[in-house]
Design a protein around this motif. Structure first.
Motif, mmCIF file in Angstrom:
data_model
loop_
_atom_site.group_PDB
_atom_site.id
_atom_site.type_symbol
_atom_site.label_atom_id
_atom_site.label_comp_id
_atom_site.label_asym_id
_atom_site.label_seq_id
_atom_site.Cartn_x
_atom_site.Cartn_y
_atom_site.Cartn_z
ATOM 1 N N CYS A 29 0.712 -0.786 -0.407
ATOM 2 C CA CYS A 29 0.052 0.235 -0.236
ATOM 3 C C CYS A 29 0.863 1.023 -0.500
ATOM 4 O O CYS A 29 2.170 0.982 -0.044
ATOM 5 C CB CYS A 29 -1.539 -0.110 1.185
ATOM 6 N N LEU A 30 0.987 2.394 -0.521
ATOM 7 C CA LEU A 30 1.262 3.243 -0.633
ATOM 8 C C LEU A 30 1.538 4.021 0.618
ATOM 9 O O LEU A 30 3.067 4.229 1.099
ATOM 10 C CB LEU A 30 -0.319 5.107 -0.836
ATOM 11 N N ALA A 31 1.231 3.114 2.117
ATOM 12 C CA ALA A 31 1.579 3.669 3.151
ATOM 13 C C ALA A 31 3.137 3.064 3.629
ATOM 14 O O ALA A 31 3.223 3.556 4.491
ATOM 15 C CB ALA A 31 0.742 3.864 4.801
ATOM 16 N N ASP A 32 3.364 2.322 3.007
ATOM 17 C CA ASP A 32 4.535 1.327 3.369
ATOM 18 C C ASP A 32 5.468 1.529 2.082
ATOM 19 O O ASP A 32 7.058 0.246 2.511
ATOM 20 C CB ASP A 32 3.542 -0.232 3.660
ATOM 21 N N SER A 33 5.004 2.747 1.462
ATOM 22 C CA SER A 33 6.558 2.421 0.401
ATOM 23 C C SER A 33 7.547 3.503 0.705
ATOM 24 O O SER A 33 7.526 3.912 1.894
ATOM 25 C CB SER A 33 5.725 3.634 -0.427
ATOM 26 N N THR A 34 8.131 2.443 0.299
ATOM 27 C CA THR A 34 10.148 3.799 0.846
ATOM 28 C C THR A 34 10.421 2.945 2.292
ATOM 29 O O THR A 34 11.370 4.268 2.683
ATOM 30 C CB THR A 34 10.301 5.079 0.350
ATOM 31 N N GLY B 16 5.893 -3.200 -6.775
ATOM 32 C CA GLY B 16 4.851 -2.751 -5.031
ATOM 33 C C GLY B 16 3.828 -1.650 -5.392
ATOM 34 O O GLY B 16 3.640 -1.182 -6.745
ATOM 35 N N HIS B 17 3.405 -1.106 -4.358
ATOM 36 C CA HIS B 17 2.394 -0.284 -4.094
ATOM 37 C C HIS B 17 3.324 1.573 -4.074
ATOM 38 O O HIS B 17 4.427 1.128 -3.228
ATOM 39 C CB HIS B 17 1.535 -0.138 -3.169
ATOM 40 N N VAL B 18 3.621 2.458 -4.987
ATOM 41 C CA VAL B 18 4.595 3.548 -4.519
ATOM 42 C C VAL B 18 4.240 5.071 -4.910
ATOM 43 O O VAL B 18 3.619 4.285 -6.274
ATOM 44 C CB VAL B 18 5.717 3.670 -5.492
ATOM 45 N N ASP C 243 -4.099 3.012 -4.063
ATOM 46 C CA ASP C 243 -5.069 2.209 -3.986
ATOM 47 C C ASP C 243 -6.566 1.489 -3.496
ATOM 48 O O ASP C 243 -7.100 0.735 -3.417
ATOM 49 C CB ASP C 243 -4.182 1.970 -2.476
ATOM 50 N N ILE C 244 -6.496 2.993 -4.674
ATOM 51 C CA ILE C 244 -8.522 2.766 -4.228
ATOM 52 C C ILE C 244 -8.617 2.018 -6.164
ATOM 53 O O ILE C 244 -9.700 2.573 -6.685
ATOM 54 C CB ILE C 244 -9.316 4.023 -4.313
ATOM 55 N N ALA C 245 -7.975 1.244 -6.946
ATOM 56 C CA ALA C 245 -8.469 0.573 -8.575
ATOM 57 C C ALA C 245 -9.013 -0.153 -8.228
ATOM 58 O O ALA C 245 -8.710 -0.725 -9.904
ATOM 59 C CB ALA C 245 -7.973 1.991 -8.999
ATOM 60 N N PRO C 246 -9.415 -0.817 -7.631
ATOM 61 C CA PRO C 246 -9.900 -2.258 -7.977
ATOM 62 C C PRO C 246 -10.293 -2.432 -8.892
ATOM 63 O O PRO C 246 -11.771 -1.507 -9.330
ATOM 64 C CB PRO C 246 -10.194 -3.270 -7.154
ATOM 65 N N GLY C 247 -9.909 -3.150 -9.951
ATOM 66 C CA GLY C 247 -10.900 -3.487 -11.894
ATOM 67 C C GLY C 247 -10.381 -2.721 -12.075
ATOM 68 O O GLY C 247 -10.879 -3.261 -13.842
ATOM 69 N N ASP D 245 -6.879 -1.946 -11.818
ATOM 70 C CA ASP D 245 -5.392 -2.010 -11.630
ATOM 71 C C ASP D 245 -4.897 -2.204 -12.748
ATOM 72 O O ASP D 245 -2.832 -1.475 -12.258
ATOM 73 C CB ASP D 245 -5.317 -2.680 -10.260
ATOM 74 N N HIS D 246 -4.956 -2.657 -13.892
ATOM 75 C CA HIS D 246 -3.761 -2.541 -15.090
ATOM 76 C C HIS D 246 -3.482 -1.352 -15.313
ATOM 77 O O HIS D 246 -2.448 -1.064 -15.761
ATOM 78 C CB HIS D 246 -4.712 -3.420 -16.552
ATOM 79 N N ILE D 247 -4.719 -0.301 -15.995
ATOM 80 C CA ILE D 247 -4.642 1.426 -15.258
ATOM 81 C C ILE D 247 -3.330 1.778 -14.634
ATOM 82 O O ILE D 247 -2.224 2.358 -15.151
ATOM 83 C CB ILE D 247 -5.987 2.342 -15.433
ATOM 84 N N THR D 248 -4.176 1.763 -13.705
ATOM 85 C CA THR D 248 -2.939 1.816 -12.450
ATOM 86 C C THR D 248 -1.078 2.015 -12.584
ATOM 87 O O THR D 248 -0.885 2.141 -12.332
ATOM 88 C CB THR D 248 -3.471 1.664 -10.960
ATOM 89 N N SER D 249 -1.060 0.239 -12.839
ATOM 90 C CA SER D 249 0.112 0.238 -12.672
ATOM 91 C C SER D 249 1.029 0.035 -14.619
ATOM 92 O O SER D 249 2.444 0.504 -13.768
ATOM 93 C CB SER D 249 0.048 -1.729 -13.085
ATOM 94 N N ALA D 250 0.112 0.585 -15.585
ATOM 95 C CA ALA D 250 0.629 0.968 -16.429
ATOM 96 C C ALA D 250 1.341 2.804 -16.036
ATOM 97 O O ALA D 250 2.009 3.168 -16.793
ATOM 98 C CB ALA D 250 -0.042 1.688 -17.542
ATOM 99 N N ILE D 251 0.413 3.472 -15.422
ATOM 100 C CA ILE D 251 0.812 4.701 -14.760
ATOM 101 C C ILE D 251 2.458 5.337 -14.488
ATOM 102 O O ILE D 251 3.571 5.510 -14.362
ATOM 103 C CB ILE D 251 -0.159 5.306 -14.156
ATOM 104 N N GLY D 252 1.929 3.713 -13.400
ATOM 105 C CA GLY D 252 3.608 3.451 -12.729
ATOM 106 C C GLY D 252 4.626 3.379 -13.089
ATOM 107 O O GLY D 252 5.595 3.053 -13.177
ATOM 108 N N GLY D 253 4.171 1.975 -13.974
ATOM 109 C CA GLY D 253 5.564 1.535 -15.044
ATOM 110 C C GLY D 253 5.300 2.212 -15.861
ATOM 111 O O GLY D 253 7.219 1.568 -16.478
ATOM 112 N N ALA D 254 4.974 3.094 -16.355
ATOM 113 C CA ALA D 254 5.960 3.689 -17.032
ATOM 114 C C ALA D 254 6.825 4.743 -16.856
ATOM 115 O O ALA D 254 7.651 4.848 -17.565
ATOM 116 C CB ALA D 254 4.724 4.601 -18.195
ATOM 117 N N MET D 255 6.569 5.597 -15.975
ATOM 118 C CA MET D 255 7.207 5.711 -14.609
ATOM 119 C C MET D 255 8.306 5.063 -14.838
ATOM 120 O O MET D 255 9.860 5.829 -14.740
ATOM 121 C CB MET D 255 7.052 6.706 -13.519
#
Length: 435
Positions: free
Chosen positions: A232-237, A268-270, A300-304, A306-316
């Motif tokens: 989750c974002l709260a545990d990042s880094t 992970g969640h970042v 953390d709030i996009a179940p259903g 999360d492929h989009i949530t992941s693509a945003i982070g993955g590109a970065m």
């Protein structure tokens, strides 16, 4: 001259077929690629027993690769369906398949993958240990875990995720640091549970040298798993994640001493503003070893979705140094993905990887985009479909929503108001009819 692994060959100046193939794919001089492989900054996962593989290189200076997770579970145990997902994933351009099966007789499916699938094959041996021996986790011995690593190597697996960086010290740390999500890595939680129940040290850490001997024998790349990745974002880094990363850096150096190729897994969640920093920290601590990331998921709030949530982070992440993206599907956190989920996850990851490759200036990365621009300027729909990541979906949308009038050069959104059509006609000196 004899060599054991791709890294050993590169260090000895031996040009293997795999290095030659990857150099051609990446439009990179062979001597430069050999130097990167010898330094551990590029890996070419290729088990000696995986003979049908089409080799790929993984490294931040190469095209960003994507991995697709598949496999059966107790609730979804159709191996034929999983094989359909594998073939679909390879057709859509996935460079790696990870078999994360956690139910049934896993070896036949794993062997089938290594005999028939041209993509890199990865596994997480700790998942398979309980299934292979059909015994509860606490009854397994350190030798049992190591023997499963050897079995996977013999089967032809190209890379194995091993959670070597979580130790006895981590148990106290997790209990005292006050994480919201504790450990969300499935493999990490199993190792943590085994240590908690037996009182023994992590077998993948304690017997690391023996595992390195196995990996060197078969040229299996080790993917150092991040048991403490933030869920989750709260545990990042946090301190758990960073301290484990420091240990993974030490383990990377030890693997290189055995000529064993290494990737390092990451979050992970970042939060979006921490993604680039996470990549730079890993590059420094792990001395440029390729970074393999799950996502990262930036909310953390996009179940259903999360492929989009992941693509945003993955590109970065890829733009900032990650080499390998593990896809995330719409079913993440919810269920085992079906065929459509797999497709959505792959397309999202491919978009992220391609966008990053353009940003990094990978040779030839933007060529297809320039072809698409030409096709759009010419209103050449067939050429546009040929350039598309998913031609089938693009064509389906256009065919289902074609303009009422027979305007083959426009779409149903703009019709004769189409800017491209108007500009083409204006520049040619033609009359521009709108109504």
């Amino acid at each position: 001259m004899h060599y054991t692994t791709q890294m050993d060959a590169a260090r000895k100046g031996i040009l293997t077929d795999e290095i030659k193939t990857v150099a051609e794919k990446e439009k990179m001089p062979v001597d430069k690629l050999m130097q990167l492989v010898s330094e551990g900054k590029v890996v070419i996962p290729k088990n000696k027993n995986h003979r049908c593989i089409e080799p790929e290189g993984v490294g931040s200076m190469l095209r960003t690769k994507i991995n697709v997770n598949l496999g059966v579970s107790r609730d979804c145990k159709d191996y034929d369906l999983e094989m359909k997902k594998v073939l679909s994933a390879v057709d859509m351009g996935a460079e790696a398949i990870m078999d994360l099966s956690s139910h049934g007789d896993t070896e036949p499916f794993r062997k089938k993958l290594c005999e028939e699938c041209p993509a890199m094959i990865g596994t997480v041996p700790v998942y398979d240990s309980v299934i292979h021996y059909q015994r509860d986790l606490a009854t397994l011995t350190a030798k049992d875990f190591v023997d499963v690593v050897r079995l996977h190597a013999e089967n032809g697996v190209d890379f194995v995720t091993l959670h070597c960086g979580i130790t006895r010290k981590t148990i106290d740390q997790i209990k005292n640091v006050g994480r919201k999500m504790n450990i969300v890595s499935r493999g990490g939680s199993l190792v943590f549970a085994w240590m908690s129940m037996t009182g023994e040290e992590n077998p993948f850490y304690e017997y690391y040298d023996e595992i390195l001997d196995i990996c060197e024998e078969y040229d299996v790349t080790i993917s150092l798993g991040d048991a403490c990745r933030p869920g989750c974002l709260a545990d990042s880094t946090d301190v758990c994640q960073i301290e484990e990363l420091v240990r993974l850096g030490e383990l990377t150096k030890r693997a290189w001493g055995h000529n064993v190729q290494v990737m390092v897994e990451g979050p992970g969640h970042v939060p979006l503003d921490q993604v680039a920093a996470n990549m730079k920290v890993q590059q420094t601590i792990c001395m440029g070893a390729p970074f393999y990331v799950l996502g990262p998921l930036v909310t953390d709030i996009a179940p259903g979705y999360d492929h989009i949530t992941s693509a945003i982070g993955g590109a970065m992440a890829a733009m900032s140094g990650a080499a390998f993206l593990c896809y995330v599907t719409p079913a993440e956190h919810l269920a085992l993905p079906n065929l459509d989920d797999v497709k959505q996850g792959i397309i999202a990851s491919k978009i992220a990887a391609h966008a990053a490759d353009i940003a990094k200036g990978i040779p030839g990365a933007r060529d297809i985009d320039d072809k698409m621009a030409d096709a759009r300027r010419n209103l050449d729909w067939d050429a546009q479909f040929e350039c598309a990541l998913d031609p089938e979906t693009a064509k389906k949308i256009r065919d289902e929503r074609a303009p009422e009038d027979d305007h083959a050069d426009t779409c149903s959104m703009c019709g004769k108001f189409c800017a491209v059509r108007s500009m083409n006609k204006a520049l040619e000196g033609e009359y521009i009819d709108i109504l």
